[in-house]
Design an enzyme around this catalytic site. Structure first.
Site, short mmCIF file in Angstrom:
data_model
loop_
_atom_site.label_atom_id
_atom_site.label_comp_id
_atom_site.label_asym_id
_atom_site.label_seq_id
_atom_site.Cartn_x
_atom_site.Cartn_y
_atom_site.Cartn_z
N HIS A 270 0.59 -0.86 -0.22
CA HIS A 270 -0.05 -0.07 -0.06
C HIS A 270 0.95 1.52 -0.21
CE1 HIS A 270 0.46 0.16 4.85
NE2 HIS A 270 -0.14 1.53 4.08
N ASP B 101 0.31 -7.56 1.83
CA ASP B 101 0.43 -6.15 1.52
C ASP B 101 2.35 -5.88 1.54
OD1 ASP B 101 0.52 -3.48 1.70
OD2 ASP B 101 0.08 -3.06 3.75
N GLY C 72 2.54 6.54 8.75
CA GLY C 72 4.11 6.63 8.26
C GLY C 72 5.12 5.95 8.97
N SER D 286 3.70 2.58 8.60
CA SER D 286 3.58 1.12 7.06
C SER D 286 4.95 1.80 5.79
CB SER D 286 2.44 1.70 6.85
OG SER D 286 1.69 2.07 6.82
C1 4AZ Z 1 -1.71 3.66 8.63
O1 4AZ Z 1 -2.47 4.30 8.45
C2 4AZ Z 1 -1.63 2.78 9.61
N1 4AZ Z 1 -1.76 0.62 14.36
C3 4AZ Z 1 -0.17 1.63 10.08
C4 4AZ Z 1 -0.53 0.84 11.61
C5 4AZ Z 1 -1.49 0.84 12.21
C6 4AZ Z 1 -2.58 1.55 11.78
C7 4AZ Z 1 -2.88 2.57 10.52
C8 4AZ Z 1 -1.85 0.09 13.60
O2 4AZ Z 1 -0.48 3.51 7.49
#
Ligand code: 4AZ
Length: 249
Positions: free
Chosen positions: A48, A96, A192, A194
Site C-alpha cells: 500500500h 500487503d 507513516g 507502514s
Molecule cells: C496507517 O494508517 C496505519 N496501528 C499503520 C499502522 C497501524 C494503523 C494505521 C497500526 O498507515
C-alpha cells in the site's frame, strides 16, 4: 510509533525512510513510509506504500529526517514489485507486501556500514508472546505528524486465534497477517510507520518477521497493529529476486 523511545544510532541499520514526490515534479521529497533493507539492492515495504504516480527516494543510515548526516545514503528505486494478491478492502489489507529494487550507483546499491545493514529472513515462525521490535518515523501519541526522529518500541506477538476473536479483528485477519502489540493499547505502530520493520531476534540474529500494514487507529485497546507475515512470502521473495536477475543478465 506510539509509546516508543528515541532509537540509538545504528540500532536499526535495516530501517529505511521511503520519501515521495509526484512523478516529474521538482517538489522536495517527504517521508511517507518505512522499509527494510534485506540485501544491498533490495528493500521490503508494504504494497500500500507503492503508488504508480509517485517517485520514491530511499533514505538509509540515519535516525533523524531533518539532520544532515554523512552516514546517510540516498538511493533511487529501479523497479517496484507489488505482490500479485495484494488486496485493499474496507476491512483489511491482504498480502500487503512489495519489493523495491534499488538503482545502483557506480555499480553498487546500499553500502554496508555501521548504520546500514540488511535484516535477515527466515521461514521459521516465532512463538506467541515473543517480544519483537518495531521502528519508524510515523505518527506518535504526542501529535498527528510524522516524527523526524526514528523511534522504536517493543511489541509482543499475539496469537492468530486471539486476534481473530470477535472483539478484536474477527475474520478481517487472515494467514498473510501477524498481530502484534498489546491488548491494553498505548504501544503500537501508526501512520507513516507502514512498510517498516517488525524485527524478532533469535540466536543474536535479527529477522524481519513483519511489515507494518494496518490496524484500527493506533494504540487503542483491543486493536493491536497488523503486520504482513513475511515468512509466508519467502517463496515469492525468492521468486522475484531470481526473476529480476534474468532481466538484466
Ligand atoms: C496507517 O494508517 C496505519 N496501528 C499503520 C499502522 C497501524 C494503523 C494505521 C497500526 O498507515
Amino acid at each position: 510509533i506510539f509509546g516508543g523511545r528515541k532509537s540509538l544510532p545504528n540500532a536499526h541499520p535495516w530501517q529505511a525512510s521511503l520519501q515521495f514526490r509526484p512523478l516529474g515534479s521538482n517538489e522536495t521529497f517527504s517521508h511517507g513510509c518505512g522499509g527494510t533493507l534485506i540485501d544491498s539492492c533490495w528493500l521490503i515495504t508494504a504494497a500500500h506504500c507503492v503508488n504508480e504516480n509517485e517517485e520514491i527516494r530511499v533514505e538509509l543510515g540515519g535516525t533523524n529526517l531533518e539532520k544532515d548526516d554523512t552516514a546517510k545514503q540516498f538511493l533511487e528505486v529501479e523497479k517496484a514489485f507489488v505482490h500479485e494478491n495484494y488486496t485493499e478492502t474496507n476491512e483489511a489489507l491482504y498480502n500487503d507486501i512489495a519489493l523495491l529494487k534499488l538503482k545502483a550507483k557506480n555499480g553498487r546499491c546500499a553500502l554496508e556500514t555501521d548504520s546500514v545493514r540488511a535484516a535477515c529472513l527466515t521461514r521459521d515462525s516465532f512463538p506467541d508472546g515473543t517480544q519483537c521490535t518495531i521502528s519508524g518515523y510515523g505518527v506518535t501519541e504526542k501529535n498527528d505528524t510524522v516524527s523526524p526522529q526514528l523511534l522504536d518500541a517493543k511489541v509482543l506477538l499475539i496469537s492468530q486465534r486471539r486476534c481473530m476473536s470477535r472483539n478484536i479483528y474477527g475474520n478481517r485477519m487472515d494467514d498473510s497477517m501477524i498481530c502484534a502489540g498489546y491488548l491494553q493499547g498505548k504501544t503500537d505502530s501508526c501512520q507513516g510507520d507502514s512498510g517498516g520493520p517488525l524485527v524478532c531476534k533469535k540466536d543474536e540474529t535479527h529477522y524481519l518477521h513483519g511489515v507494518v500494514s494496518w490496524g484500527d487507529s493506533c494504540g487503542i485497546k483491543n486493536k493491536p497493529g497488523i503486520y504482513a507475515r513475511v515468512n509466508k512470502f519467502i517463496d515469492w521473495l525468492h521468486f522475484v529476486l531470481r526473476e529480476s536477475l534474468s532481466e538484466t543478465n
